[in-house]
Design a protein around this motif. Structure first.
Motif, PDB file in Angstrom:
ATOM      1  N   GLY A  34       0.794  -1.227   0.000  1.00 26.41           N
ATOM      2  CA  GLY A  34       0.000   0.000   0.000  1.00 26.41           C
ATOM      3  C   GLY A  34       0.819   1.266   0.000  1.00 26.41           C
ATOM      4  O   GLY A  34       0.491   2.211  -0.696  1.00 26.41           O
ATOM      5  N   HIS A  35       1.894   1.301   0.761  1.00 29.33           N
ATOM      6  CA  HIS A  35       2.611   2.561   0.715  1.00 29.33           C
ATOM      7  C   HIS A  35       3.352   2.783  -0.608  1.00 29.33           C
ATOM      8  O   HIS A  35       3.185   3.850  -1.204  1.00 29.33           O
ATOM      9  CB  HIS A  35       3.521   2.832   1.912  1.00 29.33           C
ATOM     10  CG  HIS A  35       3.986   4.240   1.820  1.00 29.33           C
ATOM     11  ND1 HIS A  35       3.255   5.294   2.284  1.00 29.33           N
ATOM     12  CD2 HIS A  35       5.028   4.777   1.161  1.00 29.33           C
ATOM     13  CE1 HIS A  35       3.847   6.419   1.933  1.00 29.33           C
ATOM     14  NE2 HIS A  35       4.929   6.141   1.255  1.00 29.33           N
ATOM     15  N   PRO A  36       4.121   1.809  -1.095  1.00 30.13           N
ATOM     16  CA  PRO A  36       4.693   2.037  -2.433  1.00 30.13           C
ATOM     17  C   PRO A  36       3.609   2.377  -3.452  1.00 30.13           C
ATOM     18  O   PRO A  36       3.821   3.213  -4.331  1.00 30.13           O
ATOM     19  CB  PRO A  36       5.374   0.707  -2.765  1.00 30.13           C
ATOM     20  CG  PRO A  36       5.728   0.141  -1.442  1.00 30.13           C
ATOM     21  CD  PRO A  36       4.635   0.562  -0.514  1.00 30.13           C
ATOM     22  N   ALA A  96       4.862   0.789   7.762  1.00 30.71           N
ATOM     23  CA  ALA A  96       4.180   0.598   9.040  1.00 30.71           C
ATOM     24  C   ALA A  96       3.645   1.894   9.634  1.00 30.71           C
ATOM     25  O   ALA A  96       3.012   1.870  10.682  1.00 30.71           O
ATOM     26  CB  ALA A  96       5.099  -0.101  10.026  1.00 30.71           C
ATOM     27  N   HIS A  97       3.853   3.056   8.958  1.00 29.20           N
ATOM     28  CA  HIS A  97       3.209   4.258   9.497  1.00 29.20           C
ATOM     29  C   HIS A  97       1.690   4.178   9.346  1.00 29.20           C
ATOM     30  O   HIS A  97       0.981   5.002   9.891  1.00 29.20           O
ATOM     31  CB  HIS A  97       3.783   5.555   8.905  1.00 29.20           C
ATOM     32  CG  HIS A  97       3.567   5.761   7.440  1.00 29.20           C
ATOM     33  ND1 HIS A  97       4.461   6.405   6.643  1.00 29.20           N
ATOM     34  CD2 HIS A  97       2.557   5.399   6.614  1.00 29.20           C
ATOM     35  CE1 HIS A  97       4.013   6.448   5.407  1.00 29.20           C
ATOM     36  NE2 HIS A  97       2.861   5.838   5.357  1.00 29.20           N
ATOM     37  N   HIS A  98       1.227   3.186   8.616  1.00 34.06           N
ATOM     38  CA  HIS A  98      -0.224   2.971   8.555  1.00 34.06           C
ATOM     39  C   HIS A  98      -0.696   2.094   9.700  1.00 34.06           C
ATOM     40  O   HIS A  98      -1.874   1.798   9.810  1.00 34.06           O
ATOM     41  CB  HIS A  98      -0.606   2.326   7.233  1.00 34.06           C
ATOM     42  CG  HIS A  98      -0.317   3.195   6.054  1.00 34.06           C
ATOM     43  ND1 HIS A  98      -1.190   4.143   5.600  1.00 34.06           N
ATOM     44  CD2 HIS A  98       0.775   3.287   5.255  1.00 34.06           C
ATOM     45  CE1 HIS A  98      -0.663   4.787   4.570  1.00 34.06           C
ATOM     46  NE2 HIS A  98       0.537   4.276   4.341  1.00 34.06           N
ATOM     47  N   MET A  99       0.240   1.632  10.513  1.00 27.56           N
ATOM     48  CA  MET A  99      -0.115   0.628  11.519  1.00 27.56           C
ATOM     49  C   MET A  99       0.256   1.072  12.929  1.00 27.56           C
ATOM     50  O   MET A  99       0.371   0.251  13.828  1.00 27.56           O
ATOM     51  CB  MET A  99       0.593  -0.687  11.190  1.00 27.56           C
ATOM     52  CG  MET A  99       0.204  -1.241   9.837  1.00 27.56           C
ATOM     53  SD  MET A  99       1.340  -2.508   9.290  1.00 27.56           S
ATOM     54  CE  MET A  99       1.170  -3.675  10.624  1.00 27.56           C
TER      55      MET A  99
END
Ligand code: HEM
Ligand SMILES: [Cu+2]
Lengths: 586, 220
Positions: free
Chosen positions: A272-274, A321-324
């Motif tokens: 998701g981040h890429p 992991a900044h989404h987590m």
């Protein structure tokens, strides 16, 4: 005209062009036709996504008013809206559409290196879109799990679409990934191996650089989604326990045990981040070329721009992991990911400075593509700044899962790339069709869209600060939401509807201009890159009997002492016509 | 995720270093005659080889992610290791032989020894099919021993990893079938050389992947 373009050089070219309608427009292996197929289909499904957003905005702005929206289909609409916009619209349009169109033309190749695989790619993409659409019509309807598809709720009873919807969603994603990989192999190989003579990597326009690196990101990141999708499919069909913990489902103990939902989150965000940069990088590239052309100035810091693209590409793999932050991770991990997240802002900021410095003292022509490009600088900067808030763990914890996040990612990944899409479509429209779009209508389209999105998303940050959580069908009576915030919600919905309606202008413009537009000629913007040196629209094979040769970079605008304010890439140093005011610096 | 990270770190570092090397010490704004002479081919080989290399990276990334998922999921307390059937050793041997056979065929194609192509392709294909059948038998043995797919996630992973590897082999067999048909209908060594060469690389790659997978499965 001072420069003899390839367009005027050979009339006599005879290529064995595809003959019949079917080979020319349907089963075509010509990258330009494939690009338009990719782009057209992406825009079509994007419109569906937009209509979906209008529908759930109706519910949010006017709760208890519209009977046709219930909690189930609200979730389905939100989910599929997100999925369509991120993947089936933006990824497909930037890489399949613009990538296909621009890479061979800007690199001076005749076509992609594997035209047949390229054709397969677009048709497999079409299949993935069809599967996605079909999922609305199966028993139970489409999945309502949210675009992140988190287990366990994505496949547990109670969530809409756990019968077939989620399966079709996962299958459709897998099929999309196959299509993307076929396209991606082509884009990478074409950029590396099929450029024309003199086109060193550092003479490529930034559009090509950006699409190239975004493709590499996609090739490495999509597998994570594929892996997650396959394992989730097995959890759903064979009742394996990759992601599913032991839970009660509808009051009964399920067959699952011990699975790890956080594992899914890791895989998903590892993709998701890429993915957000797969969408952002091509936008960066296209915007750089539009700005430089319409400001009649070379792009500021070309090499820095290339390095920033590379740096962002590399870093985007170590921030997922900044989404987590709220998933209960080790604080040291949080620290690590916050650091990397903030570091990625550095190359991003460099790009923003360079765009602004490109405008500095430029000879700015505020035509529609330029307006959209400048609008992008604003919206992207705003979105990037709210990203810096969210990147800090302590600030993120209260903001996570509120509308602040929704506002952040819509500024940065919704509005910004979409502005670039519009700008780029207007910019390359004369090339693709041979005709000009209607400038007045395009300017209206810009201002309504630009101001509309601001009136939609600025207040959204604010309600996020107040604590309005995302993904709620309706808030009911809550103490922390003042009356004014509810009114704000209504006003945001009205903005959303206006923006949606505005897009009719765009569609009308590009469809009617196909017939009615003024003839554009090969190079209406007096641009330097190769695609503008060939007829509009370019013929099959792009270049006539001999490939172009490149003698300079793509940013020779307003070179002092020259007669014209641009020098095409094909002009050798010795052939540059010198102006009367030779030697005078202006 | 460490494994994937290391893998990706290596890939990205390679790609970025390579690209950076092309971009340092250039002055793109100066029109240099030396640059005018450059051909647009960045890597000194043919397009198919480049595409295969890129594809192998994608495939490696898939396997690395599966193995990462495996190692993360393994930590949960409900993990019950699988007793791998002995047959897998036999299958491994078969796959090694298939790789050797393909390499032998490749050498024949490269040095233009037409006569060795048919037997070479035949043997490599047959061995590969034998391997795939062997894997299916291993599945049956496991199933018969009560290691059902959904019974424990370790079993699920076993079936999943072997299936993904097998599917990649099947994909390779498709290309194998195409070169085989061409050779049987009289194509000469030169015209199938590239396709056989690339298949050989692919076979070696899948052998390597299998050895890694097998190692992971055995050791846990
Ligand atoms: C300056 C750079 C950026 C930083 C520091 C940043 C930071 C963050 C953080 C920390 C989150 C998680 C918020 C939460 O869920 O609590 C987030 C969400 C998100 N960001 Fe960014 N971001 C940046 C740039 C971008 C860009 C350029 C894009 C896309 C083009 C993007 C797209 C997204 C999306 C789609 C989400 C939300 C996904 C979801 O939860 O549904 N971000 N961002
Ligand atoms: Cu992110």
């Amino acid at each position: 005209m001072a420069y003899v373009s390839i367009a005027d050089r050979d009339h006599e070219i005879e290529h064995h062009d595809p003959e019949t309608f079917i080979t020319k427009y349907i089963w075509s292996q010509d990258h330009k036709v494939i690009a338009i197929q990719y782009g057209g289909l992406a825009i079509l499904i994007g419109l569906v996504g937009m209509i979906m957003s209008s529908m759930f905005r109706l519910q949010l702005g006017f709760p208890d008013t519209f009977a046709f929206i219930n909690p189930e289909n609200y979730y389905q609409l939100v989910t599929i809206h997100g999925m369509i916009m991120v993947i089936y619209l933006l990824t497909a349009l930037f890489l399949g559409g613009f990538g296909n169109y621009l890479i061979p033309l800007m690199c001076g190749s005749r076509d992609m290196v594997f035209p047949f695989m390229n054709m397969l790619s677009v048709w497999v993409y079409a299949v993935s879109v069809i599967i996605l659409v079909v999922s609305f019509f199966v028993p139970g309807g489409a999945t309502g799990a949210g675009w992140t598809l988190y287990p366990p709720q994505a496949i547990s009873p109670g969530t809409p679409g756990t019968d077939w919807g989620i399966l079709l969603m996962l299958i459709s994603l897998a099929v999309f990934i196959v299509a993307f990989t076929m396209g991606g192999l082509n884009y990478v190989t074409t950029v590396l191996q099929a450029r024309c003579k003199g086109m060193t990597l550092m003479r490529m326009p930034l559009s090509v650089w950006a699409i190239f690196v975004a493709t590499i990101l996609g090739l490495l990141a999509f597998p994570a989604l594929l892996v997650a999708a396959i394992m989730m499919m097995l959890d759903r069909t064979l009742e394996t326990s990759f992601f599913m913990p032991a839970i009660l489902q509808a009051g009964e103990v399920s067959n699952y045990s011990g699975g790890s939902p956080v594992l899914f989150q890791h895989l998903f965000w590892f993709f998701g981040h890429p993915e957000v940069y797969i969408v952002a990088l091509p936008a960066f590239g296209l915007v750089s070329d539009i700005l430089s052309t319409h400001a009649r100035k070379n792009i500021f810091g070309y090499r820095m721009m290339v390095w920033a693209i590379l740096a962002i590409g590399g870093l985007s793999f170590i921030v997922w992991a900044h989404h987590m932050y709220v998933s209960g991770m080790n604080p040291y991990f949080g620290f690590f990911f916050a650091t990397t997240t903030l570091i990625i802002a550095v190359p991003t900021a460099i790009k923003v400075y360079n765009w602004v410095l490109t405008l500095w003292q430029g000879n700015i022509h505020l035509r529609a593509p330029m307006l959209f490009a400048i609008g992008f600088i604003f919206t992207f900067t705003h979105g990037g700044l709210s990203g810096l808030f969210l990147g800090n763990v302590t600030i993120d914890l209260p903001l996570s899962d509120t509308y602040f996040v929704v506002a952040h990612f819509h500024m940065v990944m919704g509005v910004s790339p979409v502005l670039v899409v519009f700008g780029a479509i207007y910019h390359w429209y004369p090339k693709m069709t041979g005709r000009m779009y209607n400038e007045t209508m395009a300017k209206w389209h810009f201002w309504l869209t630009f101001l509309g999105t601001y009136s939609l998303y600025l207040p959204m940050h604010y309600v996020g600060f107040l604590g309005l959580p995302r993904r709620y069908f309706s808030m009911g009576d809550t103490a922390f939401m003042p009356e004014s915030a509810v009114t704000l919600n209504t006003s945001m919905s009205i903005s959303a509807l206006i923006i949606a309606a505005t897009q009719v202008l765009f569609l009308y413009n590009i469809i009617v201009s196909l017939k009615k537009g003024e003839k554009a000629g090969p190079n209406p913007w007096k641009a330097t890159s190769l695609e503008w040196q060939t007829p509009s629209p370019p013929k099959h094979g792009n270049w006539g009997h001999s490939l172009p040769e490149v003698h300079r970079w793509a940013y020779d605008y307003s070179v002092p002492g020259q007669e014209e304010d641009y020098i095409p890439q094909t002009v050798p140093a010795t052939d540059v016509p010198v102006g009367r005011d030779h030697g005078v610096d202006h | 995720m460490y494994l994937t990270l290391i893998f990706l770190g290596v890939i990205m570092a390679t790609v970025i270093t390579w690209l950076l090397r092309q971009t340092l010490n250039t002055q793109p704004w100066v029109s240099q005659p030396a640059d005018d002479a450059v051909t647009g081919v960045s890597i000194n080989t043919n397009t198919k080889t480049v595409a295969l290399t890129v594809f192998l990276t994608v495939a490696t990334s898939i396997f690395a992610l599966f193995i990462s998922a495996y190692t993360i999921r393994m930590e949960e307390p409900d993990w019950r290791p699988v007793a791998e059937p002995v047959l897998l050793w036999f299958n491994t041997a078969v796959l090694i032989l298939a790789s050797i056979a393909y390499h032998w065929t490749r050498n024949a194609a490269v040095s233009g020894v037409q006569g060795r192509l048919k037997p070479g392709l035949f043997v490599s294909g047959a061995l590969t099919i034998l391997f795939l059948v062997g894997q299916l038998v291993a599945w049956q043995q496991l199933n018969a021993a009560g290691y059902y797919v959904e019974r424990n996630v370790a079993n699920s992973f076993f079936y999943l990893l072997t299936a993904v590897h097998g599917l990649h082999m099947l994909g390779g067999m498709w290309v194998w079938a195409r070169s085989t048909i061409r050779v049987w209908s009289g194509a000469d060594a030169d015209s199938v050389r590239l396709s056989i060469e690339l298949c050989t690389v692919y076979w070696h790659f899948l052998l390597l992947v299998w050895i890694v997978l097998f190692g992971v499965l055995l050791s846990t």
